[in-house]
Scaffold this motif. Sequence first.
Motif, PDB file in Angstrom:
ATOM      1  N   ASN A 107       8.755  10.945  -0.699  1.00  0.00           N
ATOM      2  CA  ASN A 107       8.440  10.756  -2.117  1.00  0.00           C
ATOM      3  C   ASN A 107       8.717   9.320  -2.562  1.00  0.00           C
ATOM      4  OD1 ASN A 107       7.964  13.455  -1.969  1.00  0.00           O
ATOM      5  ND2 ASN A 107       9.434  14.070  -3.520  1.00  0.00           N
ATOM      6  N   ILE A 108       9.778   8.735  -2.033  1.00  0.00           N
ATOM      7  CA  ILE A 108      10.113   7.352  -2.371  1.00  0.00           C
ATOM      8  C   ILE A 108       9.017   6.413  -1.880  1.00  0.00           C
ATOM      9  CG2 ILE A 108      11.795   5.495  -2.019  1.00  0.00           C
ATOM     10  CD1 ILE A 108      13.938   7.649  -1.689  1.00  0.00           C
ATOM     11  N   ILE A 109       8.514   6.659  -0.676  1.00  0.00           N
ATOM     12  CA  ILE A 109       7.437   5.837  -0.111  1.00  0.00           C
ATOM     13  C   ILE A 109       6.173   5.963  -0.960  1.00  0.00           C
ATOM     14  CG2 ILE A 109       5.959   5.499   1.913  1.00  0.00           C
ATOM     15  CD1 ILE A 109       8.274   6.615   3.613  1.00  0.00           C
ATOM     16  N   ILE A 110       5.835   7.201  -1.333  1.00  0.00           N
ATOM     17  CA  ILE A 110       4.634   7.451  -2.139  1.00  0.00           C
ATOM     18  C   ILE A 110       4.759   6.805  -3.511  1.00  0.00           C
ATOM     19  CG2 ILE A 110       3.321   9.264  -3.323  1.00  0.00           C
ATOM     20  CD1 ILE A 110       3.961  11.064  -0.862  1.00  0.00           C
ATOM     21  N   ALA A 111       5.912   6.957  -4.138  1.00  0.00           N
ATOM     22  CA  ALA A 111       6.117   6.390  -5.469  1.00  0.00           C
ATOM     23  C   ALA A 111       5.986   4.877  -5.452  1.00  0.00           C
ATOM     24  CB  ALA A 111       7.494   6.789  -5.992  1.00  0.00           C
ATOM     25  N   SER A 112       6.515   4.248  -4.409  1.00  0.00           N
ATOM     26  CA  SER A 112       6.437   2.798  -4.294  1.00  0.00           C
ATOM     27  C   SER A 112       5.001   2.331  -4.143  1.00  0.00           C
ATOM     28  CB  SER A 112       7.278   2.331  -3.094  1.00  0.00           C
ATOM     29  OG  SER A 112       7.148   0.945  -2.887  1.00  0.00           O
ATOM     30  N   ARG A 113       4.221   3.030  -3.338  1.00  0.00           N
ATOM     31  CA  ARG A 113       2.837   2.634  -3.078  1.00  0.00           C
ATOM     32  C   ARG A 113       1.932   2.928  -4.273  1.00  0.00           C
ATOM     33  NH1 ARG A 113      -0.175  -0.089   1.084  1.00  0.00           N
ATOM     34  NH2 ARG A 113      -2.330   0.192   0.436  1.00  0.00           N
ATOM     35  N   ALA A 114       2.145   4.082  -4.920  1.00  0.00           N
ATOM     36  CA  ALA A 114       1.237   4.516  -5.990  1.00  0.00           C
ATOM     37  C   ALA A 114       1.703   4.099  -7.378  1.00  0.00           C
ATOM     38  CB  ALA A 114       1.075   6.040  -5.935  1.00  0.00           C
ATOM     39  N   GLY A 115       2.924   3.558  -7.482  1.00  0.00           N
ATOM     40  CA  GLY A 115       3.439   3.174  -8.794  1.00  0.00           C
ATOM     41  C   GLY A 115       3.762   4.367  -9.675  1.00  0.00           C
ATOM     42  N   PHE A 128       9.810   8.391 -11.813  1.00  0.00           N
ATOM     43  CA  PHE A 128      10.651   9.570 -11.615  1.00  0.00           C
ATOM     44  C   PHE A 128      10.141  10.730 -12.477  1.00  0.00           C
ATOM     45  CE2 PHE A 128      14.212  12.373 -12.413  1.00  0.00           C
ATOM     46  CZ  PHE A 128      14.891  12.413 -11.215  1.00  0.00           C
ATOM     47  N   ASN A 129       9.819  10.426 -13.738  1.00  0.00           N
ATOM     48  CA  ASN A 129       9.333  11.467 -14.651  1.00  0.00           C
ATOM     49  C   ASN A 129       7.996  12.040 -14.209  1.00  0.00           C
ATOM     50  OD1 ASN A 129      11.580  11.230 -16.276  1.00  0.00           O
ATOM     51  ND2 ASN A 129      10.632   9.780 -17.688  1.00  0.00           N
ATOM     52  N   ALA A 130       7.139  11.214 -13.626  1.00  0.00           N
ATOM     53  CA  ALA A 130       5.845  11.698 -13.136  1.00  0.00           C
ATOM     54  C   ALA A 130       6.040  12.731 -12.028  1.00  0.00           C
ATOM     55  CB  ALA A 130       5.001  10.531 -12.633  1.00  0.00           C
ATOM     56  N   PHE A 131       6.956  12.439 -11.102  1.00  0.00           N
ATOM     57  CA  PHE A 131       7.240  13.410 -10.042  1.00  0.00           C
ATOM     58  C   PHE A 131       7.789  14.710 -10.627  1.00  0.00           C
ATOM     59  CE2 PHE A 131       6.568  10.235  -6.838  1.00  0.00           C
ATOM     60  CZ  PHE A 131       6.341  10.957  -5.675  1.00  0.00           C
ATOM     61  N   LEU A 132       8.702  14.572 -11.574  1.00  0.00           N
ATOM     62  CA  LEU A 132       9.299  15.764 -12.172  1.00  0.00           C
ATOM     63  C   LEU A 132       8.243  16.614 -12.869  1.00  0.00           C
ATOM     64  CD1 LEU A 132      12.181  16.900 -12.402  1.00  0.00           C
ATOM     65  CD2 LEU A 132      12.327  15.826 -14.651  1.00  0.00           C
ATOM     66  N   LEU A 133       7.333  15.968 -13.576  1.00  0.00           N
ATOM     67  CA  LEU A 133       6.306  16.677 -14.336  1.00  0.00           C
ATOM     68  C   LEU A 133       5.283  17.363 -13.437  1.00  0.00           C
ATOM     69  CD1 LEU A 133       4.977  17.276 -17.111  1.00  0.00           C
ATOM     70  CD2 LEU A 133       3.741  15.115 -16.865  1.00  0.00           C
ATOM     71  N   HIS A 134       4.891  16.697 -12.372  1.00  0.00           N
ATOM     72  CA  HIS A 134       3.811  17.223 -11.525  1.00  0.00           C
ATOM     73  C   HIS A 134       4.298  18.051 -10.340  1.00  0.00           C
ATOM     74  CE1 HIS A 134       0.469  14.989 -13.427  1.00  0.00           C
ATOM     75  NE2 HIS A 134       1.405  14.099 -13.703  1.00  0.00           N
ATOM     76  N   MET A 135       5.503  17.763  -9.833  1.00  0.00           N
ATOM     77  CA  MET A 135       5.968  18.443  -8.621  1.00  0.00           C
ATOM     78  C   MET A 135       6.931  19.600  -8.909  1.00  0.00           C
ATOM     79  SD  MET A 135       4.642  16.824  -5.910  1.00  0.00           S
ATOM     80  CE  MET A 135       5.760  16.839  -4.512  1.00  0.00           C
ATOM     81  N   ALA A 136       7.756  19.464  -9.941  1.00  0.00           N
ATOM     82  CA  ALA A 136       8.773  20.494 -10.206  1.00  0.00           C
ATOM     83  C   ALA A 136       8.196  21.884 -10.448  1.00  0.00           C
ATOM     84  CB  ALA A 136       9.663  20.070 -11.372  1.00  0.00           C
TER      85      ALA A 136
END
Length: 429
Positions: A159-167, A170-178
């Motif tokens: 997830n850290i790798i994806i977040a870095s590449r896609a910009g 933290f809140n985006a991951f929480l909203l879409h993945m949780a």
Amino acid sequence: MTFLAIAVFVTAYALIAADRINKTLVALTGAAAVVILPIIDSDDIFYSHKTGIDWDVIFLLLGMMIIVSVLRQTGVFEYVAIWSAKRAKGSPLRIMILLVLVTAFASALLDNVTTVLLIAPVTLLVCDRLEINAAPFLMAEVFASNIGGAATLVGDPPNIIIASRAGLSFNAFLLHMAPIVAIVMIAFIALLPRLFPGSFTVDANRVADVMALEEHEAIRDRGLLIKCSLVLAGVFTGFIGHSALHMAPSLVALLGAGVLIVISRMERSDYLSGVEWETLLFFAGLFVMVGALVKTGVIAELARAATEITGGNALLTTMGILGVSAPVSGIIDNIPYVATMTPIVAELSTSLGTDQHSNVLWWALALGADFGGNLTAVGASANVVMLGIARRAGNPITFWEFTRKGIVVTAVSVALAAPYLWLRYFVFG
């Protein structure tokens, strides 16, 4: 060279799966083979982010293993073990559910490897008190850690790798993945009795003995516990805020371990006693072999071939990424797989043109890689760590014993993730 890299990896993987030769020896031999041939050199191994050893993983593990070794001296694991067993009324199934929920929640806030290192000693003590096999509990927890870790940006290294590449934030991951993680966890808990049949029988006398224990008496060194708590609070804060601090989690863990060694004044043999040296060496060997596949272009070609057949259809591309990521991440470690896939997903995202469809590809990659980590014993870092702990504790888990359960968990997770992606981003999006 490509053929040789594939041959070495497949041979090593088959030997690891057969579980007849020590897997650390196999991994190091495979690493030596790709160096001697030579497919990969020292610059690739020690200095390359794409093909080398992931030192962040190695040093994160080392730091947390030292911290856990010191923490074990306080008796806090015995305290939590007795507390958990008493709250669950001595029921093995309720204990498993409680530990699974704690593991999943903690993995969303910390990385899943750290969570496994902290929860495993508690589990071993609970099972020892009740005289039941700890292996099913340890497997259930590592499955939960990989599922729960998918919920946030910091929960799983991919997830850290994806977040870095896609910009992505933290809140985006929480909203879409949780949301999908919560759904999968409910299904996983419902699956536990069928996944581990025969694992929940316990002697009534053992339950009575546990219920009679006083958990507060388990604490052996309150002063050391206070010191450990302060250091752990700082380490966890560093993990959560590592992006703002510009400090990698591995460095946070090493700093925490160093501080704890100094203030605890423990003997070297005590704070190094819990370090899984074999596990660290296994990771190093595995990273080198996978690095050879990355350098020769094997992983990139497989990923590109799988995604190009979708022909630009957004839904088909999304399902293709999800469907390919899960099994491939289960066969090779999901960290190098995601690192290889992110440039390809970035290109596909641009070609699709809309934010809605471009972002869904990143969520498909994250879900496939995170959930796919449960597929085999080497699919995620947490799996390897847990198997090492189980072996040292006298509760060995074979590659196929883990994988038979992992296939079921991964299949259920992906089967729920696919309609989630379709409904949220293509039907109601």
